[in-house]
Motif scaffolding. Structure first.
Motif, PDB file in Angstrom:
ATOM      1  N   CYS A  46      12.683   7.379  54.684  1.00 27.96           N
ATOM      2  CA  CYS A  46      12.860   7.637  56.113  1.00 27.96           C
ATOM      3  C   CYS A  46      13.938   6.717  56.688  1.00 27.96           C
ATOM      4  O   CYS A  46      14.784   7.146  57.477  1.00 27.96           O
ATOM      5  CB  CYS A  46      11.535   7.417  56.830  1.00 27.96           C
ATOM      6  SG  CYS A  46      11.385   8.269  58.412  1.00 27.96           S
ATOM      7  N   GLU A  47      13.932   5.457  56.281  1.00 27.57           N
ATOM      8  CA  GLU A  47      14.943   4.510  56.757  1.00 27.57           C
ATOM      9  C   GLU A  47      16.335   4.893  56.253  1.00 27.57           C
ATOM     10  O   GLU A  47      17.319   4.809  56.991  1.00 27.57           O
ATOM     11  CB  GLU A  47      14.584   3.094  56.306  1.00 27.57           C
ATOM     12  CG  GLU A  47      15.604   2.025  56.641  1.00 27.57           C
ATOM     13  CD  GLU A  47      15.794   1.796  58.136  1.00 27.57           C
ATOM     14  OE1 GLU A  47      16.715   1.047  58.499  1.00 27.57           O
ATOM     15  OE2 GLU A  47      15.024   2.375  58.944  1.00 27.57           O
ATOM     16  N   ARG A  83       3.328   5.646  50.382  1.00 24.55           N
ATOM     17  CA  ARG A  83       3.676   5.364  51.767  1.00 24.55           C
ATOM     18  C   ARG A  83       4.940   4.510  51.858  1.00 24.55           C
ATOM     19  O   ARG A  83       5.813   4.752  52.690  1.00 24.55           O
ATOM     20  CB  ARG A  83       2.517   4.661  52.470  1.00 24.55           C
ATOM     21  CG  ARG A  83       2.775   4.403  53.948  1.00 24.55           C
ATOM     22  CD  ARG A  83       1.509   3.974  54.664  1.00 24.55           C
ATOM     23  NE  ARG A  83       1.058   2.671  54.243  1.00 24.55           N
ATOM     24  CZ  ARG A  83       1.456   1.521  54.807  1.00 24.55           C
ATOM     25  NH1 ARG A  83       2.328   1.546  55.800  1.00 24.55           N
ATOM     26  NH2 ARG A  83       0.988   0.379  54.385  1.00 24.55           N
ATOM     27  N   GLN A 136       5.033  13.102  56.923  1.00 24.07           N
ATOM     28  CA  GLN A 136       5.437  12.086  57.882  1.00 24.07           C
ATOM     29  C   GLN A 136       6.128  12.716  59.082  1.00 24.07           C
ATOM     30  O   GLN A 136       7.071  13.493  58.947  1.00 24.07           O
ATOM     31  CB  GLN A 136       6.382  11.085  57.205  1.00 24.07           C
ATOM     32  CG  GLN A 136       5.703  10.227  56.157  1.00 24.07           C
ATOM     33  CD  GLN A 136       5.797   8.754  56.493  1.00 24.07           C
ATOM     34  OE1 GLN A 136       6.711   8.329  57.155  1.00 24.07           O
ATOM     35  NE2 GLN A 136       4.831   7.998  56.048  1.00 24.07           N
ATOM     36  N   GLU A 179       8.489   5.543  53.636  1.00 31.47           N
ATOM     37  CA  GLU A 179       9.100   4.737  54.694  1.00 31.47           C
ATOM     38  C   GLU A 179      10.524   4.329  54.319  1.00 31.47           C
ATOM     39  O   GLU A 179      11.422   4.318  55.177  1.00 31.47           O
ATOM     40  CB  GLU A 179       8.241   3.506  54.966  1.00 31.47           C
ATOM     41  CG  GLU A 179       6.925   3.840  55.661  1.00 31.47           C
ATOM     42  CD  GLU A 179       6.031   2.636  55.858  1.00 31.47           C
ATOM     43  OE1 GLU A 179       6.341   1.571  55.274  1.00 31.47           O
ATOM     44  OE2 GLU A 179       5.022   2.752  56.589  1.00 31.47           O
TER      45      GLU A 179
END
Length: 379
Positions: free
Chosen positions: A98-99, A91, A275, A95
Protein backbone atom coordinates in the motif's frame (compact mmCIF):
# COMPACT_ATOMS: atom_id res chain seq x y z
CA UNK A 1 4.40 -19.01 27.35
CA UNK A 2 5.86 -17.55 24.16
CA UNK A 3 2.84 -18.70 22.14
CA UNK A 4 0.40 -17.39 24.75
CA UNK A 5 2.20 -14.04 24.92
CA UNK A 6 2.11 -13.72 21.13
CA UNK A 7 -1.62 -14.37 21.03
CA UNK A 8 -2.36 -11.91 23.86
CA UNK A 9 -0.30 -9.14 22.24
CA UNK A 10 -1.88 -9.71 18.83
CA UNK A 11 -5.37 -9.83 20.36
CA UNK A 12 -4.82 -6.47 22.06
CA UNK A 13 -3.57 -4.97 18.78
CA UNK A 14 -6.44 -6.43 16.78
CA UNK A 15 -9.25 -5.72 19.23
CA UNK A 16 -9.58 -2.17 17.90
CA UNK A 17 -10.33 -3.57 14.45
CA UNK A 18 -12.75 -6.50 14.34
CA UNK A 19 -11.71 -7.12 10.73
CA UNK A 20 -8.41 -8.41 12.08
CA UNK A 21 -9.89 -10.69 14.76
CA UNK A 22 -7.77 -13.68 13.76
CA UNK A 23 -8.33 -15.64 16.97
CA UNK A 24 -12.12 -15.33 16.95
CA UNK A 25 -12.44 -16.07 13.24
CA UNK A 26 -10.18 -19.11 13.54
CA UNK A 27 -12.14 -20.53 16.48
CA UNK A 28 -15.43 -19.98 14.66
CA UNK A 29 -14.09 -21.66 11.50
CA UNK A 30 -12.74 -24.66 13.41
CA UNK A 31 -15.96 -25.00 15.40
CA UNK A 32 -18.13 -24.98 12.30
CA UNK A 33 -15.86 -27.42 10.45
CA UNK A 34 -16.14 -29.73 13.47
CA UNK A 35 -19.95 -29.36 13.33
CA UNK A 36 -20.06 -28.06 16.89
CA UNK A 37 -22.50 -25.50 18.23
CA UNK A 38 -21.31 -22.80 20.60
CA UNK A 39 -22.94 -24.79 23.39
CA UNK A 40 -21.06 -27.96 22.35
CA UNK A 41 -17.72 -26.14 22.34
CA UNK A 42 -18.35 -24.39 25.65
CA UNK A 43 -19.53 -27.48 27.55
CA UNK A 44 -17.42 -27.97 30.68
CA UNK A 45 -15.03 -25.12 29.72
CA UNK A 46 -16.91 -21.83 29.75
CA UNK A 47 -20.32 -20.37 28.92
CA UNK A 48 -21.77 -20.24 25.39
CA UNK A 49 -21.95 -16.46 25.79
CA UNK A 50 -18.16 -16.43 26.27
CA UNK A 51 -17.73 -18.41 23.05
CA UNK A 52 -19.85 -15.85 21.20
CA UNK A 53 -17.83 -12.97 22.64
CA UNK A 54 -14.53 -14.68 21.81
CA UNK A 55 -15.58 -15.38 18.22
CA UNK A 56 -16.71 -11.78 17.76
CA UNK A 57 -13.45 -10.38 19.13
CA UNK A 58 -15.01 -8.92 22.29
CA UNK A 59 -13.31 -11.19 24.84
CA UNK A 60 -9.85 -12.70 25.25
CA UNK A 61 -10.04 -16.16 26.89
CA UNK A 62 -7.67 -17.07 29.70
CA UNK A 63 -4.76 -19.31 28.85
CA UNK A 64 -6.39 -22.40 30.42
CA UNK A 65 -9.72 -21.76 28.67
CA UNK A 66 -8.07 -21.20 25.30
CA UNK A 67 -5.94 -24.34 25.68
CA UNK A 68 -9.05 -26.39 26.45
CA UNK A 69 -11.00 -24.90 23.55
CA UNK A 70 -8.19 -25.52 21.10
CA UNK A 71 -7.78 -29.10 22.35
CA UNK A 72 -11.47 -29.77 21.73
CA UNK A 73 -11.09 -28.27 18.25
CA UNK A 74 -8.02 -30.40 17.50
CA UNK A 75 -5.41 -27.65 17.29
CA UNK A 76 -2.45 -26.84 19.54
CA UNK A 77 -1.39 -23.51 20.99
CA UNK A 78 1.70 -23.66 18.76
CA UNK A 79 -0.45 -24.06 15.64
CA UNK A 80 -2.61 -21.10 16.68
CA UNK A 81 0.48 -18.97 17.24
CA UNK A 82 1.65 -19.90 13.75
CA UNK A 83 -1.70 -18.69 12.37
CA UNK A 84 -1.11 -15.34 14.06
CA UNK A 85 2.38 -15.07 12.64
CA UNK A 86 1.16 -15.75 9.11
CA UNK A 87 -1.67 -13.24 9.54
CA UNK A 88 0.71 -10.55 10.74
CA UNK A 89 3.08 -11.21 7.84
CA UNK A 90 0.18 -10.86 5.40
CA UNK A 91 -0.85 -7.61 7.05
CA UNK A 92 2.71 -6.27 6.98
CA UNK A 93 3.04 -7.19 3.29
CA UNK A 94 -0.26 -5.46 2.48
CA UNK A 95 0.80 -2.31 4.31
CA UNK A 96 4.18 -2.23 2.53
CA UNK A 97 2.53 -2.69 -0.86
CA UNK A 98 0.00 0.00 0.00
CA UNK A 99 2.86 2.39 0.82
CA UNK A 100 4.63 1.56 -2.45
CA UNK A 101 1.45 2.33 -4.38
CA UNK A 102 0.89 5.52 -2.43
CA UNK A 103 4.41 6.74 -3.25
CA UNK A 104 3.87 5.86 -6.91
CA UNK A 105 0.62 7.82 -7.15
CA UNK A 106 2.15 10.74 -5.23
CA UNK A 107 4.90 10.99 -7.85
CA UNK A 108 7.75 9.66 -5.67
CA UNK A 109 8.90 7.05 -8.18
CA UNK A 110 12.30 6.47 -6.57
CA UNK A 111 10.70 5.97 -3.17
CA UNK A 112 8.18 3.55 -4.62
CA UNK A 113 10.95 1.60 -6.35
CA UNK A 114 12.90 1.31 -3.10
CA UNK A 115 9.78 -0.04 -1.38
CA UNK A 116 9.23 -2.60 -4.14
CA UNK A 117 12.86 -3.74 -3.92
CA UNK A 118 12.60 -4.04 -0.13
CA UNK A 119 9.37 -6.05 -0.39
CA UNK A 120 11.00 -8.49 -2.78
CA UNK A 121 13.90 -8.95 -0.38
CA UNK A 122 11.78 -9.33 2.78
CA UNK A 123 8.91 -11.63 1.78
CA UNK A 124 8.36 -15.00 0.14
CA UNK A 125 6.56 -14.72 -3.19
CA UNK A 126 3.27 -16.44 -3.96
CA UNK A 127 1.76 -15.97 -7.45
CA UNK A 128 -0.49 -13.19 -6.12
CA UNK A 129 2.42 -11.40 -4.51
CA UNK A 130 4.47 -11.75 -7.68
CA UNK A 131 1.53 -10.34 -9.60
CA UNK A 132 1.18 -7.18 -7.54
CA UNK A 133 4.93 -6.50 -7.64
CA UNK A 134 5.10 -7.09 -11.40
CA UNK A 135 2.16 -4.70 -11.80
CA UNK A 136 3.94 -2.13 -9.65
CA UNK A 137 7.09 -2.49 -11.76
CA UNK A 138 5.10 -1.92 -14.95
CA UNK A 139 3.17 0.98 -13.44
CA UNK A 140 6.41 2.63 -12.37
CA UNK A 141 7.71 2.34 -15.93
CA UNK A 142 4.47 3.77 -17.30
CA UNK A 143 4.36 6.72 -14.89
CA UNK A 144 8.04 7.52 -15.38
CA UNK A 145 7.79 7.35 -19.17
CA UNK A 146 4.61 9.44 -19.45
CA UNK A 147 5.82 11.98 -16.90
CA UNK A 148 9.19 12.35 -18.63
CA UNK A 149 7.54 12.93 -22.01
CA UNK A 150 5.09 15.48 -20.66
CA UNK A 151 7.72 17.31 -18.65
CA UNK A 152 10.02 17.52 -21.67
CA UNK A 153 7.18 18.87 -23.83
CA UNK A 154 6.25 21.39 -21.13
CA UNK A 155 9.83 22.62 -20.79
CA UNK A 156 10.09 23.14 -24.52
CA UNK A 157 6.74 25.00 -24.58
CA UNK A 158 7.68 27.31 -21.71
CA UNK A 159 11.30 27.81 -22.73
CA UNK A 160 12.53 26.21 -19.51
CA UNK A 161 14.79 23.68 -21.15
CA UNK A 162 17.20 22.87 -18.36
CA UNK A 163 17.97 19.19 -17.91
CA UNK A 164 15.61 17.23 -20.10
CA UNK A 165 13.99 14.10 -18.68
CA UNK A 166 15.67 11.80 -21.25
CA UNK A 167 12.63 9.75 -22.23
CA UNK A 168 14.63 7.42 -24.50
CA UNK A 169 15.64 5.15 -21.60
CA UNK A 170 12.07 4.17 -20.68
CA UNK A 171 10.02 1.20 -21.81
CA UNK A 172 7.40 1.79 -24.49
CA UNK A 173 3.71 1.51 -23.70
CA UNK A 174 3.34 -1.73 -25.74
CA UNK A 175 6.20 -3.22 -23.70
CA UNK A 176 4.50 -2.12 -20.48
CA UNK A 177 1.22 -3.70 -21.62
CA UNK A 178 3.08 -6.94 -22.29
CA UNK A 179 4.55 -6.82 -18.78
CA UNK A 180 1.10 -6.24 -17.27
CA UNK A 181 -0.25 -9.14 -19.31
CA UNK A 182 2.47 -11.39 -17.88
CA UNK A 183 1.55 -10.22 -14.39
CA UNK A 184 -2.12 -11.04 -14.96
CA UNK A 185 -1.22 -14.50 -16.26
CA UNK A 186 0.29 -15.40 -12.88
CA UNK A 187 -3.25 -15.91 -11.57
CA UNK A 188 -5.31 -15.92 -14.79
CA UNK A 189 -3.18 -17.79 -17.35
CA UNK A 190 -6.07 -18.26 -19.79
CA UNK A 191 -7.09 -14.59 -20.04
CA UNK A 192 -5.90 -12.71 -23.11
CA UNK A 193 -4.66 -9.40 -21.71
CA UNK A 194 -4.99 -7.78 -25.15
CA UNK A 195 -8.67 -8.72 -25.43
CA UNK A 196 -10.70 -5.98 -23.77
CA UNK A 197 -13.86 -8.09 -23.76
CA UNK A 198 -11.99 -10.85 -21.90
CA UNK A 199 -10.65 -8.33 -19.38
CA UNK A 200 -14.13 -6.92 -18.79
CA UNK A 201 -15.49 -10.43 -18.36
CA UNK A 202 -12.84 -11.00 -15.69
CA UNK A 203 -14.25 -7.99 -13.83
CA UNK A 204 -17.45 -10.00 -13.31
CA UNK A 205 -15.61 -13.18 -12.33
CA UNK A 206 -14.83 -12.25 -8.71
CA UNK A 207 -11.35 -10.79 -9.27
CA UNK A 208 -9.21 -10.47 -6.16
CA UNK A 209 -7.58 -7.17 -5.23
CA UNK A 210 -4.26 -8.01 -6.92
CA UNK A 211 -6.07 -8.63 -10.21
CA UNK A 212 -8.10 -5.45 -9.79
CA UNK A 213 -4.89 -3.44 -9.39
CA UNK A 214 -3.39 -5.09 -12.48
CA UNK A 215 -6.52 -4.37 -14.52
CA UNK A 216 -6.42 -0.76 -13.34
CA UNK A 217 -2.83 -0.45 -14.57
CA UNK A 218 -3.81 -2.02 -17.90
CA UNK A 219 -6.59 0.55 -18.34
CA UNK A 220 -4.08 3.38 -17.76
CA UNK A 221 -1.66 1.84 -20.27
CA UNK A 222 -4.42 1.43 -22.86
CA UNK A 223 -5.26 5.11 -22.41
CA UNK A 224 -1.65 6.13 -22.94
CA UNK A 225 -1.40 3.87 -25.99
CA UNK A 226 -4.30 5.77 -27.53
CA UNK A 227 -6.87 2.98 -27.20
CA UNK A 228 -9.31 5.38 -25.56
CA UNK A 229 -12.51 3.44 -26.19
CA UNK A 230 -11.06 0.18 -24.87
CA UNK A 231 -9.60 1.93 -21.83
CA UNK A 232 -12.90 3.62 -21.01
CA UNK A 233 -14.85 0.39 -21.47
CA UNK A 234 -12.50 -1.41 -19.06
CA UNK A 235 -12.55 1.44 -16.53
CA UNK A 236 -16.33 1.59 -16.33
CA UNK A 237 -16.62 -2.18 -15.96
CA UNK A 238 -13.79 -2.37 -13.44
CA UNK A 239 -15.36 0.35 -11.30
CA UNK A 240 -18.29 -1.98 -10.67
CA UNK A 241 -15.90 -4.78 -9.67
CA UNK A 242 -14.19 -2.49 -7.16
CA UNK A 243 -17.55 -1.70 -5.60
CA UNK A 244 -18.26 -5.42 -5.33
CA UNK A 245 -14.85 -6.09 -3.80
CA UNK A 246 -15.48 -3.40 -1.19
CA UNK A 247 -18.86 -4.92 -0.35
CA UNK A 248 -17.32 -8.39 -0.10
CA UNK A 249 -14.64 -7.04 2.25
CA UNK A 250 -17.23 -5.33 4.43
CA UNK A 251 -16.19 -1.82 3.37
CA UNK A 252 -18.96 0.74 3.02
CA UNK A 253 -18.90 2.14 -0.54
CA UNK A 254 -18.72 5.89 -0.92
CA UNK A 255 -21.85 7.79 -1.81
CA UNK A 256 -20.66 8.44 -5.37
CA UNK A 257 -19.94 4.81 -6.21
CA UNK A 258 -22.06 3.08 -8.77
CA UNK A 259 -24.26 0.23 -7.57
CA UNK A 260 -22.81 -3.25 -8.13
CA UNK A 261 -24.56 -5.41 -10.71
CA UNK A 262 -23.81 -8.85 -9.27
CA UNK A 263 -23.60 -10.69 -5.99
CA UNK A 264 -20.13 -10.05 -4.48
CA UNK A 265 -17.74 -12.99 -4.88
CA UNK A 266 -16.40 -14.91 -1.95
CA UNK A 267 -12.78 -15.01 -3.15
CA UNK A 268 -10.32 -13.61 -0.61
CA UNK A 269 -6.93 -12.10 -1.28
CA UNK A 270 -3.94 -13.22 0.73
CA UNK A 271 -2.00 -10.16 -0.42
CA UNK A 272 -4.36 -7.37 0.59
CA UNK A 273 -7.09 -9.05 2.57
CA UNK A 274 -9.69 -6.51 1.45
CA UNK A 275 -7.75 -3.43 2.51
CA UNK A 276 -9.86 -0.30 2.15
CA UNK A 277 -6.89 1.92 1.29
CA UNK A 278 -5.92 -0.15 -1.76
CA UNK A 279 -9.43 -0.22 -3.20
CA UNK A 280 -9.93 3.49 -2.57
CA UNK A 281 -6.69 4.32 -4.41
CA UNK A 282 -7.81 2.14 -7.32
CA UNK A 283 -11.13 4.00 -7.55
CA UNK A 284 -9.38 7.38 -7.63
CA UNK A 285 -7.01 6.15 -10.34
CA UNK A 286 -9.88 4.74 -12.40
CA UNK A 287 -11.73 8.06 -12.27
CA UNK A 288 -8.61 9.89 -13.43
CA UNK A 289 -8.13 7.47 -16.33
CA UNK A 290 -11.80 7.85 -17.28
CA UNK A 291 -11.49 11.65 -17.21
CA UNK A 292 -8.41 11.52 -19.43
CA UNK A 293 -10.12 9.21 -21.90
CA UNK A 294 -13.19 11.43 -22.08
CA UNK A 295 -11.04 14.47 -22.76
CA UNK A 296 -9.58 12.60 -25.72
CA UNK A 297 -13.13 12.15 -27.00
CA UNK A 298 -13.91 15.82 -26.25
CA UNK A 299 -16.70 14.79 -23.88
CA UNK A 300 -15.83 17.55 -21.44
CA UNK A 301 -18.98 17.43 -19.31
CA UNK A 302 -18.39 13.78 -18.50
CA UNK A 303 -14.69 14.44 -18.03
CA UNK A 304 -15.50 17.09 -15.44
CA UNK A 305 -17.88 14.71 -13.64
CA UNK A 306 -15.21 12.00 -13.37
CA UNK A 307 -12.54 14.51 -12.36
CA UNK A 308 -14.78 15.80 -9.58
CA UNK A 309 -15.48 12.24 -8.46
CA UNK A 310 -11.75 11.56 -8.36
CA UNK A 311 -11.24 14.70 -6.28
CA UNK A 312 -14.02 13.76 -3.85
CA UNK A 313 -12.78 10.18 -3.48
CA UNK A 314 -9.26 11.41 -2.92
CA UNK A 315 -10.36 13.91 -0.29
CA UNK A 316 -12.22 11.17 1.57
CA UNK A 317 -9.23 8.80 1.55
CA UNK A 318 -6.46 8.62 4.10
CA UNK A 319 -3.67 9.84 1.83
CA UNK A 320 -5.44 12.00 -0.76
CA UNK A 321 -3.47 10.40 -3.59
CA UNK A 322 -3.92 11.91 -7.06
CA UNK A 323 -5.69 14.93 -5.60
CA UNK A 324 -3.57 17.45 -7.57
CA UNK A 325 -4.00 15.37 -10.74
CA UNK A 326 -7.78 15.30 -10.18
CA UNK A 327 -7.97 19.07 -9.79
CA UNK A 328 -5.75 19.54 -12.87
CA UNK A 329 -8.17 17.37 -14.87
CA UNK A 330 -10.99 19.58 -13.63
CA UNK A 331 -9.14 22.59 -15.02
CA UNK A 332 -8.68 20.90 -18.40
CA UNK A 333 -12.36 19.94 -18.53
CA UNK A 334 -13.41 23.48 -17.67
CA UNK A 335 -11.13 24.81 -20.40
CA UNK A 336 -12.66 22.39 -22.89
CA UNK A 337 -16.13 23.61 -21.88
CA UNK A 338 -15.11 27.22 -22.43
CA UNK A 339 -15.08 28.09 -18.73
CA UNK A 340 -11.82 29.98 -19.12
CA UNK A 341 -11.94 31.97 -15.89
CA UNK A 342 -12.50 28.84 -13.78
CA UNK A 343 -9.77 26.90 -15.59
CA UNK A 344 -7.24 29.73 -15.25
CA UNK A 345 -8.07 30.19 -11.57
CA UNK A 346 -7.33 26.52 -10.93
CA UNK A 347 -4.02 26.36 -12.75
CA UNK A 348 -2.79 29.67 -11.29
CA UNK A 349 -3.55 28.37 -7.81
CA UNK A 350 -2.02 24.95 -8.35
CA UNK A 351 1.51 25.78 -9.47
CA UNK A 352 2.69 27.50 -6.25
CA UNK A 353 1.12 24.72 -4.18
CA UNK A 354 2.79 21.97 -6.21
CA UNK A 355 6.16 23.64 -5.91
CA UNK A 356 5.63 23.93 -2.16
CA UNK A 357 5.03 20.17 -1.85
CA UNK A 358 7.92 19.33 -4.20
CA UNK A 359 5.82 18.26 -7.21
CA UNK A 360 7.84 20.23 -9.72
CA UNK A 361 7.17 17.74 -12.51
CA UNK A 362 3.40 18.20 -12.36
CA UNK A 363 3.85 21.95 -11.91
CA UNK A 364 5.89 22.01 -15.12
CA UNK A 365 3.19 20.07 -16.98
CA UNK A 366 0.56 22.59 -15.88
CA UNK A 367 2.77 25.46 -17.02
CA UNK A 368 3.12 23.79 -20.41
CA UNK A 369 -0.63 23.25 -20.73
CA UNK A 370 -1.35 26.83 -19.69
CA UNK A 371 1.10 28.14 -22.29
CA UNK A 372 0.09 25.95 -25.23
CA UNK A 373 -3.67 25.59 -24.62
CA UNK A 374 -4.72 28.62 -22.56
CA UNK A 375 -2.29 31.14 -23.93
CA UNK A 376 -1.16 32.30 -20.48
CA UNK A 377 2.28 32.19 -18.87
CA UNK A 378 2.55 30.99 -15.28
CA UNK A 379 5.54 32.18 -13.32
Amino acid sequence: MVCWGCIVVQYEQNSADSGRNVLGRKIRTLRRSSRLTQEDLAKGICSPVSISRIENGHQMPSRNVLTALLSRLGISMYQMCNEYYKSERRRAFAEDVCEAQRLLLMGDYDGSQRMVDAIRADYSMSPQRQQVLCSLDASLELFRSVTAQQVDAARMATGRGGDMAQTSGHATVPQILDSLGQALHLTRPNVDSRDTDALCQLCFDSPCETEICTLCAISAALWQEGQVDDALYLVRTLFLAVGDAQSSAGISPDASAESPTRVPGQQTDEVYGGQADILQMVKVALCCVAAGCLEGRQEFEDELAYARRARDLSCSSRWQVLLPESVYLMARANHGLGHSAEAQHIVRSMVPYLELIDREGLAMMIRGYATTQMGIALC
